[in-house]
Design an enzyme around this catalytic site. Sequence first.
Site, short mmCIF file in Angstrom:
data_model
loop_
_atom_site.label_atom_id
_atom_site.label_comp_id
_atom_site.label_asym_id
_atom_site.label_seq_id
_atom_site.Cartn_x
_atom_site.Cartn_y
_atom_site.Cartn_z
N ASP A 1 -7.92 -3.24 -4.00
CA ASP A 1 -7.06 -3.24 -5.17
C ASP A 1 -6.85 -1.80 -5.65
O ASP A 1 -6.64 -0.91 -4.83
CB ASP A 1 -7.68 -4.12 -6.27
N CYS B 1 -10.96 -1.51 -8.71
CA CYS B 1 -11.02 -2.43 -7.57
C CYS B 1 -10.73 -3.87 -7.98
O CYS B 1 -11.08 -4.81 -7.27
CB CYS B 1 -12.37 -2.33 -6.87
#
Length: 279
Positions: free
Chosen positions: A138, A238
């Site tokens: 991410d 993340c």
Amino acid sequence: MKALLRDLGTLEYAACWKLQQELFDALLARKRSGSRECGERVAAECASEAKTADESTSAGRASETNTDAGGAFGPMLAADCARLADPHGRELAGEVLLVEHTPVYTLGKSGHAENLLVSREALEAAGAGFFHIDRGGDITFHGPGQLVGYPILDLECLGIGLRDYIDALEEAVIRTVDRYGIRGGRIHGASGVWIDAEGRRPRKICAIGVRSSRYVTMHGFALNVTTDLSWFSRINPCGFTDRGVTSIASETGSTPSMEEVKRLVVRFLSEELNVEIYK
């Protein structure tokens, strides 16, 4: 088996991504063709790309501060691409780039834009860039005080698969932070290296995100050494909302030498991958 080591100093993210992509393409070209002409063609293409990159820098369109390559960036890129693309040079598994970036946020291909908690305009006002990129994972932050490693490697040359490769990256970092009295660990389903992984306050000290094609890798790891952790307040790091981030400096109260951390990471990565990493 060997891999080249390039310490790029401080480099703006876009320029480093371009360098990664050229080296990645050169390794893929070697896998696709058994002819020397392929290596020569890729080298010529890299030289052309490098010339364009140098001209862009001279014109002020690139903002990198490169303490290693400097004016030799173009020739270095062309020479390395030629070596990596040479079908007769299979003893060279690839290249490992080490770098500190100017402030930048990157969002992986499976990431969620809502994990960026402020506007792009707010990032620019803070002096940070933003890139949507093709690695796994991410959103994360790269910036000063953070050691970023980009191994561009042919895993088939090393005789390992992608999962073992990611394990090796994690283990090299775990062994590195252990030298500073920090116990790193893993969390199932969450890549990277964590502190207090099984406790009440897990926090990530190293993010890992990798792209691979035909067992050739790019992107890599980002280890917080003396990173200003306030940069992470603008994102859900993340993609997590219930876990924090940390650094070697934050955990120990001391300021470790970046050069020392680099030496440790390279040593342990070399051992974990069973490859000689040399300049």
